[in-house]
Design a protein around this motif. Structure first.
Motif, PDB file in Angstrom:
ATOM      1  N   PRO A 182       0.838  -1.198   0.000  1.00 35.99           N
ATOM      2  CA  PRO A 182       0.000   0.000   0.000  1.00 35.99           C
ATOM      3  C   PRO A 182       0.875   1.251   0.000  1.00 35.99           C
ATOM      4  O   PRO A 182       1.953   1.269   0.598  1.00 35.99           O
ATOM      5  CB  PRO A 182      -0.789  -0.115   1.305  1.00 35.99           C
ATOM      6  N   ILE A 183       0.367   2.306  -0.669  1.00 36.07           N
ATOM      7  CA  ILE A 183       1.143   3.545  -0.751  1.00 36.07           C
ATOM      8  C   ILE A 183       1.124   4.256   0.598  1.00 36.07           C
ATOM      9  O   ILE A 183       2.030   4.992   0.927  1.00 36.07           O
ATOM     10  CB  ILE A 183       0.592   4.420  -1.893  1.00 36.07           C
ATOM     11  N   TYR A 184       0.090   3.980   1.382  1.00 37.88           N
ATOM     12  CA  TYR A 184       0.032   4.611   2.703  1.00 37.88           C
ATOM     13  C   TYR A 184       0.492   3.641   3.772  1.00 37.88           C
ATOM     14  O   TYR A 184       0.000   2.522   3.875  1.00 37.88           O
ATOM     15  CB  TYR A 184      -1.392   5.079   3.011  1.00 37.88           C
ATOM     16  N   SER A 203       1.651  10.282 -14.535  1.00 39.10           N
ATOM     17  CA  SER A 203       1.441  11.642 -14.044  1.00 39.10           C
ATOM     18  C   SER A 203       2.534  12.011 -13.051  1.00 39.10           C
ATOM     19  O   SER A 203       2.868  13.187 -12.925  1.00 39.10           O
ATOM     20  CB  SER A 203       0.049  11.811 -13.447  1.00 39.10           C
ATOM     21  N   ILE A 246      -1.014   2.371 -16.018  1.00 37.19           N
ATOM     22  CA  ILE A 246       0.113   3.013 -15.357  1.00 37.19           C
ATOM     23  C   ILE A 246      -0.045   4.520 -15.351  1.00 37.19           C
ATOM     24  O   ILE A 246       0.918   5.246 -15.269  1.00 37.19           O
ATOM     25  CB  ILE A 246       1.437   2.621 -16.039  1.00 37.19           C
ATOM     26  N   ARG A 247      -1.282   4.992 -15.418  1.00 38.34           N
ATOM     27  CA  ARG A 247      -1.492   6.440 -15.448  1.00 38.34           C
ATOM     28  C   ARG A 247      -0.913   7.156 -14.230  1.00 38.34           C
ATOM     29  O   ARG A 247      -0.315   8.218 -14.369  1.00 38.34           O
ATOM     30  CB  ARG A 247      -2.972   6.763 -15.614  1.00 38.34           C
ATOM     31  N   PRO A 248      -1.061   6.592 -12.992  1.00 37.23           N
ATOM     32  CA  PRO A 248      -0.449   7.279 -11.854  1.00 37.23           C
ATOM     33  C   PRO A 248       1.057   7.466 -12.024  1.00 37.23           C
ATOM     34  O   PRO A 248       1.588   8.524 -11.713  1.00 37.23           O
ATOM     35  CB  PRO A 248      -0.773   6.352 -10.681  1.00 37.23           C
ATOM     36  N   SER A 301       3.503  16.743 -10.885  1.00 36.05           N
ATOM     37  CA  SER A 301       2.153  17.196 -10.559  1.00 36.05           C
ATOM     38  C   SER A 301       2.110  17.632  -9.105  1.00 36.05           C
ATOM     39  O   SER A 301       2.746  17.033  -8.256  1.00 36.05           O
ATOM     40  CB  SER A 301       1.169  16.047 -10.796  1.00 36.05           C
ATOM     41  N   THR A 335      -0.767  17.810  -7.511  1.00 35.29           N
ATOM     42  CA  THR A 335      -2.123  17.462  -7.104  1.00 35.29           C
ATOM     43  C   THR A 335      -2.241  17.172  -5.615  1.00 35.29           C
ATOM     44  O   THR A 335      -3.166  17.626  -4.967  1.00 35.29           O
ATOM     45  CB  THR A 335      -2.588  16.236  -7.900  1.00 35.29           C
ATOM     46  N   SER A 336      -1.292  16.427  -5.074  1.00 36.35           N
ATOM     47  CA  SER A 336      -1.475  15.965  -3.692  1.00 36.35           C
ATOM     48  C   SER A 336      -0.711  16.832  -2.697  1.00 36.35           C
ATOM     49  O   SER A 336      -0.329  16.355  -1.638  1.00 36.35           O
ATOM     50  CB  SER A 336      -1.032  14.510  -3.585  1.00 36.35           C
ATOM     51  N   ALA A 337      -0.512  18.106  -3.020  1.00 34.37           N
ATOM     52  CA  ALA A 337       0.267  18.971  -2.130  1.00 34.37           C
ATOM     53  C   ALA A 337      -0.429  19.157  -0.785  1.00 34.37           C
ATOM     54  O   ALA A 337      -1.634  19.346  -0.719  1.00 34.37           O
ATOM     55  CB  ALA A 337       0.469  20.325  -2.789  1.00 34.37           C
ATOM     56  N   ARG A 338       0.340  19.071   0.273  1.00 36.42           N
ATOM     57  CA  ARG A 338      -0.182  19.301   1.618  1.00 36.42           C
ATOM     58  C   ARG A 338       0.791  20.176   2.385  1.00 36.42           C
ATOM     59  O   ARG A 338       1.945  20.318   2.010  1.00 36.42           O
ATOM     60  CB  ARG A 338      -0.292  17.978   2.379  1.00 36.42           C
ATOM     61  N   GLY A 352       0.445   3.566   7.558  1.00 38.55           N
ATOM     62  CA  GLY A 352      -0.114   4.395   8.623  1.00 38.55           C
ATOM     63  C   GLY A 352      -0.675   5.653   7.990  1.00 38.55           C
ATOM     64  O   GLY A 352      -1.451   5.579   7.042  1.00 38.55           O
ATOM     65  N   ILE A 353      -0.253   6.808   8.507  1.00 36.14           N
ATOM     66  CA  ILE A 353      -0.725   8.039   7.879  1.00 36.14           C
ATOM     67  C   ILE A 353       0.344   8.629   6.970  1.00 36.14           C
ATOM     68  O   ILE A 353       0.181   9.695   6.412  1.00 36.14           O
ATOM     69  CB  ILE A 353      -1.150   9.080   8.937  1.00 36.14           C
TER      70      ILE A 353
END
Lengths: 354, 354
Positions: free
Chosen positions: A130-132, A200, A195-197, A205, A207-210, A134-135
């Motif tokens: 999994p990419i995650y 990108s 394989i689009r992820p 990208s 997109t997932s900036a936090r 935990g958090i």
């Protein structure tokens, strides 16, 4: 004679001062463009409402429309900040590498950072884990590790009897890049066809900036910037060639190591959260050099600021031009940066040979 | 200059793959030709033959088929002898006319949907080769693998000595035809899932198992009708967002997008074309009630998504199988699962099977 030299010095001093004013001006325009970029997005938020939300946030009132609140504070502001910092870091590393290798084609990805990060990210995406965890999102760490290990490999290959050969470093970096690129392609071919992820990510990208990402990147970028700025006088001297620099009393091994480590760390940190964004690190220093000259003491801060502004604008285009869907920002930097850079080159040539 | 060319090569490779995917997602025009061809040339023929039989006979056959398969196979063979359907011709997506003089015995099915259809028709043992990523049905594990979409191993296909090769993209079409193989090229479905039954019908015709195909289609359409009936009376439209990885999502003109329409729910990506990467702002703004994703934590752990309905009501799901991503006979199971996720107990009584 003395008078002439004095006048010349005074002129230089004034000219340098102008560059300081330019740095201040660019910092303010960066701030302004950042604010404008926060106001624009795929969700249309009326400007009055936006001011109201920010006012409420500052003075601690609870706003009723939580949607806009979340969009501005948890999506747009981190995104604009990250784009600015990444552009800053990439342009800074690009300028450093160009000075260090005395090569106009150098960019931040020269010695294997990009392909290493790409390989790390692809391994994480393709693997069934999994990419995650935990958090924590594992992807940036994979990318960062890949980038750093590639640079380290190139570094230690070209490291012999306490000195670093830049040509070998360059060539080792190229070889390692090819190897990593090949492994990445192999993994992509051997994985599920969707394989689009990965794609990108490879085009970059935000997109997932936090906010956490912004802070983590800053941890790498601020020290690197200070170190590079401190060593920028020596980059000027290095332009004469390593032998001359040594004769002038510069501890070039020390300078080279410090510059390469800090520039690579900044690039790796930047790349790990947003993927491979091309062109910023190449064109920002060139534009600055064409407009404001080649003094690295000013070139590095000026090109960092130009890179930040450029990437914020590119990301603004990437997230708004298709309406509700996103375009990889790397495509925008190539599409907009390329022609603009060509124009600057051509303009400069006409000006120079008039 | 070497490194420049290597990098350029890599970028070109990635961009070619990227463009390939765009083309891949957006070819809906040819799809209509295919179904028209099927309807006009072949399937009309089948229907008239069905009418010539007496209705009572076929009904009794259907009943007996559920009881004993071997008997019905014999019967259907005799039936087909009576029909004497071979030879017949079929026009594929490349406009080529493919002539079938007998049922193929060694098939390379380079497409998950086709493979599943053939297995569903009970002719699975005739498949001698397939692509690397087939995961269903379990019996397909033993079938020889002949590469993925980007690295189809043509030599291996020739070595299997097939009398029919089925492919879903025209990438290697000419190579395969030049190798003297009989190639049937039908583009994979990108929209209009009712055409799945056309494909099943086509395979039934090719494999001489038309009655079985009619059964599957009857079951497919029956279950579809049940769902439509169940959803008809539901007035409250729930909004839905599907994340197929990295916030890529299907638009309204895709297979899954049409399923959302069928299930009377609002796809939040209603204004996009094909598959796109949607921006997080849009997700927050349109506030989906249900999220379907591959990795639940990537949604629930994102601070920007804390307040959206799906997360606060705990309605972030991941599908148990890949049925919805393959336009084959199993697609209906995917629809049913999705219906169950959206409407939970309200719909159970309508789902007749399983």
């Amino acid at each position: 004679m003395n008078k002439q030299i004095f006048i010349q010095r005074k002129k230089n001093y004034l000219y340098d001062n102008f560059k300081v004013y330019w740095i201040i001006f660019l910092s303010f325009s960066l701030l302004l463009i950042g604010c404008i970029a926060v106001c624009i997005g795929s969700v249309n938020i009326p400007i009055l409402e936006l001011i109201g939300i920010i006012y409420d946030k500052i003075f601690g009132y609870h706003n009723s429309n939580t949607n806009f609140d979340v969009i501005i504070f948890k999506i747009r502001i981190p995104r604009v900040l990250l784009a600015g910092i990444v552009g800053f870091a990439l342009a800074m590393s690009g300028a450093t590498y160009q000075g260090l290798f005395r090569n106009n084609l150098a960019d931040p990805y020269l010695i294997g950072v990009a392909s290493g990060a790409g390989l790390g990210a692809t391994i994480i995406i393709v693997s069934p884990l999994p990419i995650y965890f935990g958090i924590i999102n594992v992807l940036p760490f994979g990318a960062f590790l890949g980038a750093i290990s590639c640079v380290m490999l190139a570094y230690f290959i070209s490291y012999k009897s306490n000195s670093l050969t830049l040509t070998t470093l360059l060539l080792a970096g190229i070889a390692i890049s090819s190897i990593c690129g090949a492994i990445t392609a192999l993994l992509m071919i051997g994985s599920d066809p969707d394989i689009r992820p990965v794609l990108s990510w490879l085009f970059g990208s935000f997109t997932s900036a936090r906010m956490e990402h912004v802070i983590l990147v800053l941890i790498y970028v601020i020290p690197s910037f200070l170190i590079i700025l401190g060593f920028s006088r020596y980059i000027n001297i290095l332009q004469l060639g390593e032998d001359h620099a040594m004769l002038l009393g510069v501890n070039i091994e020390y300078v080279k190591k410090a510059l390469i480590v800090s520039a690579s760390l900044a690039t790796a940190g930047a790349v790990s959260f947003c993927g491979l964004i091309g062109f910023v690190g190449l064109i920002a220093p060139h534009m600055v050099r064409l407009i404001w000259g080649t003094d690295y003491r000013y070139l590095i801060p000026l090109s960092s600021l130009v890179g930040a502004i450029f990437l914020i604008l590119a990301d603004l285009i990437a997230r708004t031009i298709l309406g509700s869907s996103e375009l990889p920002v790397g495509l925008v930097t190539a599409f907009c940066g390329g022609p603009f850079f060509l124009f600057v080159l051509r303009y400069q040539m006409r000006y120079r040979f008039k | 200059m070497t490194f420049l060319s290597v990098r350029t090569l890599l970028y070109t490779l990635f961009s070619v793959i990227f463009i390939y995917f765009f083309v891949f997602c957006d070819n809906q025009e040819n799809q209509n030709d295919f179904s028209e061809n099927l309807n006009n040339s072949e399937l009309v023929n089948i229907q008239t033959q069905d009418k010539s039989e007496t209705q009572d006979e076929s009904e009794t056959q259907d009943e007996s088929e559920t009881q004993d398969e071997s008997e019905t196979q014999d019967k259907s063979e005799t039936q087909d002898e009576l029909i004497n359907s071979y030879p017949f011709e079929l026009i594929d997506s490349s406009g080529e006319t493919i002539k079938f003089t007998e049922s193929p015995n060694r098939i390379v099915a380079f497409d998950s949907a086709a493979l599943e259809t053939i297995f569903e028709l009970g002719e699975g043992e005739k498949i001698v080769g397939t692509h690397d990523f087939v995961a269903y049905p379990p019996e397909a594990e033993k079938i020889t693998r002949v590469g993925g979409a980007f690295n189809m191993n043509i030599e291996a296909i020739i070595g299997l000595n097939p009398d029919l090769v089925f492919i879903f993209s025209d990438q290697n079409l000419n190579d395969l035809r030049n190798a003297g193989l009989k190639v049937l090229y039908i583009e994979s479905l990108n929209n209009d899932f009712t055409k799945i039954s056309d494909e099943i019908k086509m395979w039934g015709r090719i494999l001489d198992a038309e009655l079985k195909a009619e059964d599957i289609i009857f079951d497919f359409e029956n279950r579809l009708k049940n769902i439509e009936k169940a959803v008809e009376n539901i007035n409250i439209k729930q909004s839905i967002f599907q994340d197929v990885g990295g916030l890529w999502t299907p638009g309204p003109n895709t297979l899954v997008g049409e399923v959302f329409d069928l299930l009377n729910s609002n796809n939040i990506a209603y204004d996009v074309d094909g598959y796109v990467q949607i921006s997080r702002e849009i997700i927050v703004d349109r506030n989906p009630d249900i999220i379907i994703t591959l990795d639940i934590e990537s949604i629930t752990k994102d601070p920007a998504f804390n307040d959206i309905n799906a997360v606060s009501n705990n309605r972030v799901y991941s599908l148990s199988s890949d049925a919805l991503s393959i336009g084959g006979p199993r697609f209906i199971e995917g629809i049913e699962e999705l219906a169950q996720l959206i409407y939970s107990e309200n719909i159970d009584s309508f789902l007749t099977t399983k």
